[in-house]
Design a protein around this motif. Structure first.
Motif, PDB file in Angstrom:
ATOM      1  N   THR A 149     -44.328 -33.753 -62.806  1.00 52.37           N
ATOM      2  CA  THR A 149     -44.151 -32.355 -63.205  1.00 52.37           C
ATOM      3  C   THR A 149     -42.755 -32.149 -63.765  1.00 52.37           C
ATOM      4  O   THR A 149     -41.891 -33.012 -63.655  1.00 52.37           O
ATOM      5  CB  THR A 149     -44.295 -31.422 -61.987  1.00 52.37           C
ATOM      6  OG1 THR A 149     -43.230 -31.723 -61.089  1.00 52.37           O
ATOM      7  CG2 THR A 149     -45.618 -31.598 -61.295  1.00 52.37           C
TER       8      THR A 149
ATOM      9  N   SER B  81     -50.479 -32.431 -53.005  1.00 49.12           N
ATOM     10  CA  SER B  81     -51.111 -32.652 -54.296  1.00 49.12           C
ATOM     11  C   SER B  81     -52.500 -33.250 -54.137  1.00 49.12           C
ATOM     12  O   SER B  81     -53.442 -32.879 -54.820  1.00 49.12           O
ATOM     13  CB  SER B  81     -50.256 -33.638 -55.087  1.00 49.12           C
ATOM     14  OG  SER B  81     -49.881 -33.096 -56.291  1.00 49.12           O
TER      15      SER B  81
ATOM     16  N   CYS C  64     -41.638 -27.676 -60.835  1.00 51.84           N
ATOM     17  CA  CYS C  64     -43.011 -27.580 -60.330  1.00 51.84           C
ATOM     18  C   CYS C  64     -43.272 -28.612 -59.245  1.00 51.84           C
ATOM     19  O   CYS C  64     -42.532 -29.574 -59.096  1.00 51.84           O
ATOM     20  CB  CYS C  64     -44.011 -27.764 -61.464  1.00 51.84           C
ATOM     21  SG  CYS C  64     -44.118 -26.288 -62.473  1.00 51.84           S
ATOM     22  N   ARG C  65     -44.356 -28.362 -58.519  1.00 52.31           N
ATOM     23  CA  ARG C  65     -44.722 -29.281 -57.445  1.00 52.31           C
ATOM     24  C   ARG C  65     -45.971 -30.068 -57.782  1.00 52.31           C
ATOM     25  O   ARG C  65     -46.110 -31.218 -57.382  1.00 52.31           O
ATOM     26  CB  ARG C  65     -44.973 -28.497 -56.163  1.00 52.31           C
ATOM     27  CG  ARG C  65     -43.717 -27.833 -55.624  1.00 52.31           C
ATOM     28  CD  ARG C  65     -44.066 -26.973 -54.461  1.00 52.31           C
ATOM     29  NE  ARG C  65     -44.875 -27.750 -53.529  1.00 52.31           N
ATOM     30  CZ  ARG C  65     -44.501 -28.028 -52.299  1.00 52.31           C
ATOM     31  NH1 ARG C  65     -43.367 -27.577 -51.859  1.00 52.31           N
ATOM     32  NH2 ARG C  65     -45.261 -28.747 -51.508  1.00 52.31           N
ATOM     33  N   PHE C  66     -46.916 -29.436 -58.470  1.00 54.35           N
ATOM     34  CA  PHE C  66     -48.180 -30.115 -58.689  1.00 54.35           C
ATOM     35  C   PHE C  66     -48.400 -30.391 -60.171  1.00 54.35           C
ATOM     36  O   PHE C  66     -48.327 -29.473 -60.990  1.00 54.35           O
ATOM     37  CB  PHE C  66     -49.335 -29.261 -58.158  1.00 54.35           C
ATOM     38  CG  PHE C  66     -49.177 -28.958 -56.707  1.00 54.35           C
ATOM     39  CD1 PHE C  66     -49.256 -29.972 -55.767  1.00 54.35           C
ATOM     40  CD2 PHE C  66     -48.945 -27.661 -56.284  1.00 54.35           C
ATOM     41  CE1 PHE C  66     -49.103 -29.703 -54.426  1.00 54.35           C
ATOM     42  CE2 PHE C  66     -48.788 -27.375 -54.937  1.00 54.35           C
ATOM     43  CZ  PHE C  66     -48.865 -28.395 -53.999  1.00 54.35           C
TER      44      PHE C  66
ATOM     45  N   ASP D 168     -52.858 -28.537 -64.039  1.00 55.91           N
ATOM     46  CA  ASP D 168     -52.914 -27.171 -64.555  1.00 55.91           C
ATOM     47  C   ASP D 168     -51.655 -26.366 -64.253  1.00 55.91           C
ATOM     48  O   ASP D 168     -51.259 -25.496 -65.021  1.00 55.91           O
ATOM     49  CB  ASP D 168     -54.127 -26.437 -63.963  1.00 55.91           C
ATOM     50  CG  ASP D 168     -55.415 -27.034 -64.500  1.00 55.91           C
ATOM     51  OD1 ASP D 168     -55.400 -27.527 -65.650  1.00 55.91           O
ATOM     52  OD2 ASP D 168     -56.421 -27.024 -63.778  1.00 55.91           O
ATOM     53  N   ASP D 169     -51.059 -26.654 -63.120  1.00 58.13           N
ATOM     54  CA  ASP D 169     -49.882 -25.868 -62.730  1.00 58.13           C
ATOM     55  C   ASP D 169     -48.683 -26.146 -63.625  1.00 58.13           C
ATOM     56  O   ASP D 169     -47.793 -25.315 -63.743  1.00 58.13           O
ATOM     57  CB  ASP D 169     -49.490 -26.179 -61.276  1.00 58.13           C
ATOM     58  CG  ASP D 169     -50.493 -25.583 -60.309  1.00 58.13           C
ATOM     59  OD1 ASP D 169     -51.344 -24.787 -60.776  1.00 58.13           O
ATOM     60  OD2 ASP D 169     -50.441 -25.917 -59.115  1.00 58.13           O
ATOM     61  N   CYS D 170     -48.644 -27.332 -64.194  1.00 54.73           N
ATOM     62  CA  CYS D 170     -47.495 -27.689 -65.029  1.00 54.73           C
ATOM     63  C   CYS D 170     -48.008 -28.444 -66.255  1.00 54.73           C
ATOM     64  O   CYS D 170     -47.905 -29.662 -66.346  1.00 54.73           O
ATOM     65  CB  CYS D 170     -46.508 -28.530 -64.238  1.00 54.73           C
ATOM     66  SG  CYS D 170     -44.971 -28.840 -65.127  1.00 54.73           S
TER      67      CYS D 170
ATOM     68  N   LYS E 291     -54.885 -30.740 -53.031  1.00 50.09           N
ATOM     69  CA  LYS E 291     -55.138 -29.809 -54.125  1.00 50.09           C
ATOM     70  C   LYS E 291     -56.177 -30.408 -55.073  1.00 50.09           C
ATOM     71  O   LYS E 291     -57.075 -29.704 -55.547  1.00 50.09           O
ATOM     72  CB  LYS E 291     -53.829 -29.540 -54.870  1.00 50.09           C
ATOM     73  CG  LYS E 291     -53.947 -28.430 -55.833  1.00 50.09           C
ATOM     74  CD  LYS E 291     -52.755 -27.487 -55.757  1.00 50.09           C
ATOM     75  CE  LYS E 291     -53.204 -26.206 -56.385  1.00 50.09           C
ATOM     76  NZ  LYS E 291     -52.360 -25.503 -57.235  1.00 50.09           N
TER      77      LYS E 291
ATOM     78  N   HIS F  35     -43.163 -25.798 -69.258  1.00 49.93           N
ATOM     79  CA  HIS F  35     -42.041 -25.090 -68.647  1.00 49.93           C
ATOM     80  C   HIS F  35     -40.704 -25.530 -69.236  1.00 49.93           C
ATOM     81  O   HIS F  35     -39.801 -24.729 -69.415  1.00 49.93           O
ATOM     82  CB  HIS F  35     -42.032 -25.304 -67.136  1.00 49.93           C
ATOM     83  CG  HIS F  35     -43.289 -24.814 -66.472  1.00 49.93           C
ATOM     84  ND1 HIS F  35     -43.942 -25.498 -65.480  1.00 49.93           N
ATOM     85  CD2 HIS F  35     -44.034 -23.697 -66.707  1.00 49.93           C
ATOM     86  CE1 HIS F  35     -45.019 -24.844 -65.106  1.00 49.93           C
ATOM     87  NE2 HIS F  35     -45.105 -23.734 -65.836  1.00 49.93           N
TER      88      HIS F  35
END
Ligand SMILES: [Zn+2]
Ligand SMILES: [Zn+2]
Ligand SMILES: [Zn+2]
Lengths: 871, 86
Positions: free
Chosen positions: B34, A599, B38-40, B43-45, A602, B59
């Motif tokens: 998250t 993370s 999800c992991r991150f 924006d991803d979650c 990222k 989600h």
């Protein structure tokens, strides 16, 4: 036919040696002996006897043994010659003397001795055709026998006296042949035997015991006599060859032996086994061996000859070997005790290995039997190793070898112990003790804490080398190494008994941080390859240590903090190396741990995209473009928690940041952005007096303090209070910041009053005389080393996480089992949490109490403690 | 001495613009984290804020709406779940 038959006698190792002796003695005897051999060889063209059987190394083999075939063959051949025509071949067997009493050449020869000696190499077998010369003259067989024997006896006497034989050898040979053909071979043999017997038992024995060196060199006397007798026996055999071949070999039995064994037997009985000689002679051989062992000069060819002789006489197994082994055992018994008690272990090991090596060479050199060699080896192993085992495996001494890194001695020790058993059974205990001692001394050495990992790596390397080289990769010792290494790395400390000693985990994390910041140059010099390869190698090494650590949570906490710092300060040496390490940690600790770390990476990438997006907006172009702005946006949950530090940012800069924030929030709706000024850093361009320009790399907190001085006149002071108002920093932060600017290595500010401490009454001004040869000066105060508080905080969080994880584990176990005995629950909890960092039993009990308080489970009353899960 | 800012490496942190310690009503995880799949975070979650004022991981709420029993209602207040358009 003749030579081949004699080869068939060579049945044993000992016999082979004997023949060599005979052959070598032939040359010394000279012409006459040779000539007879040649003469006989010329007649042996029709022999096609079976080839000799391969010799067996058994020494006890009897001389007289004859294969059945040779007997038949000789008889056959004998008869073939008898049936031949009237052509008389002088060199081959004549017809029976009684069947056709021809006046034989040899008979006349006794009467008229030839003036010229027998000519060797006279070409092809001479065939003398005698026609019309037969004058049948009757010779009385007894008279003939006596006459011939007289000549033979005279020749024997000459041989014994080493004088010239008056009769030609050819004649003597023929005479023997004729006697044999007249069926008087047995008689001849008895006479010959008696003659030799008399000579040896009387003259030869007497000459031995009266020779000058009898007193001090019995071995030499006997061996010389033996060699002489061998030569003489060779001569005798040549003369009596026909007797040997036609009678003795074919009729050999317990009482009748061919000439050679007969001769040896006589020598054995009268000389070597004579009671006046035997003991003295054998003791003489023993003395030679002992002197050789003591490295005193000896006549080694004499010793070789003596052994050969003993062997030829079949006395090796019966008389020599038992004495030799007994004497050797006594010798090495004494030596073992003496050397083991008077030397250090290293010296004794060296001595043992030397003795074993030399003794083996000695056995080879004197051609001792392989069985003797084996017995000697066993004797040495017993006397030097097994009997001295307490000294050989003395724990203190072996530890000393480890301490001295004495690979040579340890190699020997392992090799020696390997001869007599399982080396690891003796080495394991001192080996483990050594590892634990050295290991503990490293991890408990607080003064050299910073070198801990480097020293552990060196230790691991040196221990691996011990296993690989002196211990030849011994499985048990390799296993011991890993066990003991893990034990000391995970031992509990006195101060923090509730936790494992977390120092190694912490220091390993720090070491990895140092490597990833580009410190690899110092870390593994000497490793070939470019910088990346070296870095990868160093990381792999330290990961090897990491695998031993049980409390991975401490490592993880520190690793995360350090990674955050590297990313925030842009201090990573290699992105590839960071990624590489991340992958390795994922393999070691699972993805649960690396999720947060990924993370963080990222975030760095997203931030990079965000800033380039910002630089394409109007918000950017409207602002001061001479300030190069970079913004790193963290996802709070992935990063370590950092203290909030309120600070007043210069208006222009604050506006600049605000415009970034607007762009960011526009793009990411629903998000709130908070500045983390205490983590930010910047570069200021500074112009000092006399136009000196420098770039200063500073934390934002340092920068806001320096920027205040732009608004005051040159050399003017700002008070502590004024700075505090201007920056909005609290006392703690301000004191730290001012200290870094006015009291540290680079003093950009000057304090009015001297002293290390910053007081609220202090006044500061710009240091007009500041100078430094470097253009870019790093005064960055965001510490590369964490503070004590941060460390404490990290530990506290680790401890809290452990408690939480322990509770989670207990709950999981109880949920699955519903009802459990106290001890079982404790054990299962330990098993489940081991890899993360095990808590002590009292600590686990504490967590059970908490769960009972929270009504997750209850204690059942009874003689034994049981728990019941409550859903 | 005069100093001038040449380069500024700012650090910021973001969080969802919801009250601190608020958790997703469906998965009970803080919004900083998250959804379970999800992991991150980020924006991803992303989060979804309903018109009723309840927020969820996108989600999580997606999965919820797709279940038969949801009948398209907010799991917290049982009003029809509609979200604020971006
Ligand atoms: Zn959720
Ligand atoms: Zn999600
Ligand atoms: Zn709602």
């Amino acid at each position: 036919m003749p030579e081949k038959v004699s080869e068939q006698e060579t049945q044993s190792l000992g016999k082979k040696r004997k023949q060599q002796t005979l052959q070598s003695s032939q040359s010394s005897q000279g012409l006459s002996q040779r000539s007879i051999t040649d003469f006989l060889e010329n007649s042996s063209q029709d022999s096609n006897l079976p080839s000799p059987q391969p010799g067996s190394p058994k020494r006890s083999r009897k001389n007289s043994e004859q294969p059945e075939t040779s007997k038949n063959m000789s008889t056959q051949q004998h008869w073939r010659h008898i049936n031949e025509s009237d052509i008389i071949d002088l060199t081959s067997s004549p017809p029976d003397i009684r069947a056709s009493p021809i006046p034989n050449v040899s008979v006349t020869a006794t009467k008229y001795p030839r003036p010229a000696p027998f000519q060797p190499h006279a070409g092809a077998p001479r065939k003398l055709h005698i026609k019309n010369l037969r004058k049948p003259s009757k010779v009385d067989p007894d008279v003939y026998f006596n006459q011939t024997w007289n000549s033979l006896e005279a020749a024997l006497t000459a041989i014994f006296e080493s004088s010239k034989i008056s009769t030609s050898l050819e004649e003597l040979y023929r005479g023997t042949e004729n006697i044999c053909r007249a069926d008087r071979a047995g008689e001849l043999y008895n006479k010959l035997k008696a003659c030799c017997d008399a000579y040896i038992s009387d003259r030869l024995k007497h000459s031995i015991m009266t020779s000058g060196s009898w007193k001090d060199d019995v071995v030499k006397c006997v061996v010389s006599a033996w060699e002489k007798w061998n030569d003489q026996l060779g001569m005798i055999r040549s003369i009596f060859l026909y007797l040997d071949r036609s009678y003795l070999l074919t009729n050999a039995g317990p009482k009748l032996q061919p000439i050679e064994p007969t001769g040896l037997d006589i020598f054995r009985r009268h000389i070597v086994l004579a009671k006046e000689i035997e003991t003295k002679f054998m003791n003489g051989i023993m003395t030679l061996f002992e002197r050789d062992r003591q490295q005193l000069p000896i006549n080694s060819s004499l010793l070789s000859s003596a052994i050969r002789m003993v062997d030829s006489l079949d006395l090796y197994t019966s008389n020599f070997e038992p004495r030799f082994l007994l004497m050797s055992r006594e010798y090495y018994d004494r030596l073992g005790v003496l050397e083991a008690t008077s030397n250090s272990l290293a010296e004794y090991l060296d001595e043992c290995s030397q003795q074993l090596y030399k003794e083996s060479l000695r056995c080879e050199r004197y051609h001792l039997d392989p069985l003797t060699k084996r017995s000697i080896r066993l004797i040495l192993e017993e006397t030097l190793l097994i009997n001295q085992l307490p000294i050989l495996t003395d724990q203190r001494s072996i530890e000393e070898l480890f301490q001295k890194q004495d690979h040579k001695s340890l190699t020997i020790l392992y090799g020696l112990l390997d001869r007599i058993g399982e080396p690891s059974s003796h080495l394991r205990s001192p080996w483990e003790k050594y590892i634990l001692e050295v290991g503990r001394s490293i991890i408990e050495d607080e003064g050299r804490e910073n070198e801990m990992v480097q020293r552990l790596l060196e230790l691991k390397d040196s221990l691996d080398t011990f296993v690989r080289v002196p211990f030849k990769g011994d499985d048990t010792l390799a296993y011991s190494l890993r066990e003991s290494f893990g034990t000391f790395l995970n031992s509990r400390t006195k101060e923090r008994s509730e936790m494992l000693n977390s120092k190694p985990a912490e220091m390993i994390a720090k070491y990895v941080d140092m490597l990833l910041k580009g410190g690899a140059r110092g870390a593994s010099t000497g490793t070939p390859g470019d910088e990346d390869t070296r870095l990868a190698h160093s990381l792999e090494q330290v990961l090897d240590l990491f695998r031993f650590i049980q409390g991975k949570d401490v490592f993880e906490a520190f690793y995360k903090r350090d990674l955050a710092r590297r990313l925030l300060m842009d201090r990573s040496a290699s992105r590839d190396a960071e990624r590489n390490m991340l992958t390795k940690l994922k393999n070691e600790c699972g993805s649960g741990f690396t999720q947060n770390l990924e993370s963080m990476f990222k975030d760095i990438e997203i931030s990079r995209d965000a800033i380039s997006h910002f630089k394409n907006t109007r918000n950017y172009t409207e602002n001061a473009r001479d300030i190069d702005l970079n913004v790193l946006v963290l996802s709070q949950s992935a990063w370590p928690t950092y203290e909030e530090v309120p600070v007043i940012i210069p208006v222009k800069m604050a506006q600049y940041l605000e415009s970034y924030k607007n762009v960011y929030c526009e793009k990411h709706s629903g998000r709130k952005l908070m500045w983390r000024h205490a983590l930010s850093h910047c570069i200021l361009r500074a112009r000092f007096a006399q136009g000196v320009n420098r770039e200063l790399v500073l934390s934002v907190l340092q920068a806001v303090v320096l920027l205040l001085f732009n608004d005051v006149g040159a050399g003017a002071y700002l008070s502590y209070r004024q700075i505090k108002e201007g920056t909005g920093l609290d006392d703690k932060q301000l004191i730290r910041t001012l200290q870094s600017l006015a009291c540290a290595k680079y003093r950009v500010l000057q304090k009015k009053t001297k002293g290390k401490d910053i007081l609220p009454t202090d006044n500061f001004r710009v240091n007009q005389n500041f100078s430094d040869p470097k253009f870019r000066i790093k005064i960055n105060q965001i510490q590369l080393k964490e503070t004590k508080e941060e460390k404490e905080e990290t530990f506290e969080r680790v401890a809290m996480d452990r408690q939480y994880e322990t509770q989670a584990a207990i709950t999981r176990i109880m949920k699955a089992r519903k009802k459990l005995r106290h001890n079982d629950l404790i054990q299962m909890t330990i098993d489940q949490t081991k890899s993360r960092g095990t808590l002590d039993v009292p600590e686990i009990k504490k967590q059970i109490e908490r769960l009972i308080d929270k009504d997750y489970m209850e204690r059942l009353s009874g003689p034994e403690v049981w728990y019941q899960y409550l859903s | 001495m005069k100093v001038k800012i040449k380069k500024w490496n700012a650090v910021a942190s973001w969080r969802w613009d919801v009250p601190e310690d608020d958790v997703c009503g469906i998965c009970r995880v803080q919004f900083d984290g998250t959804c379970p799949n999800c992991r991150f975070p980020g924006d991803d979650c992303p989060l979804l804020v309903g018109k009723c004022g309840h927020s969820f991981h996108l989600h999580c709420v997606n999965d919820w709406i797709q279940t038969e029993s949801s009948r398209g209602l907010c799991p917290m207040c049982r009003q029809k779940f509609e979200f604020v358009a971006e």
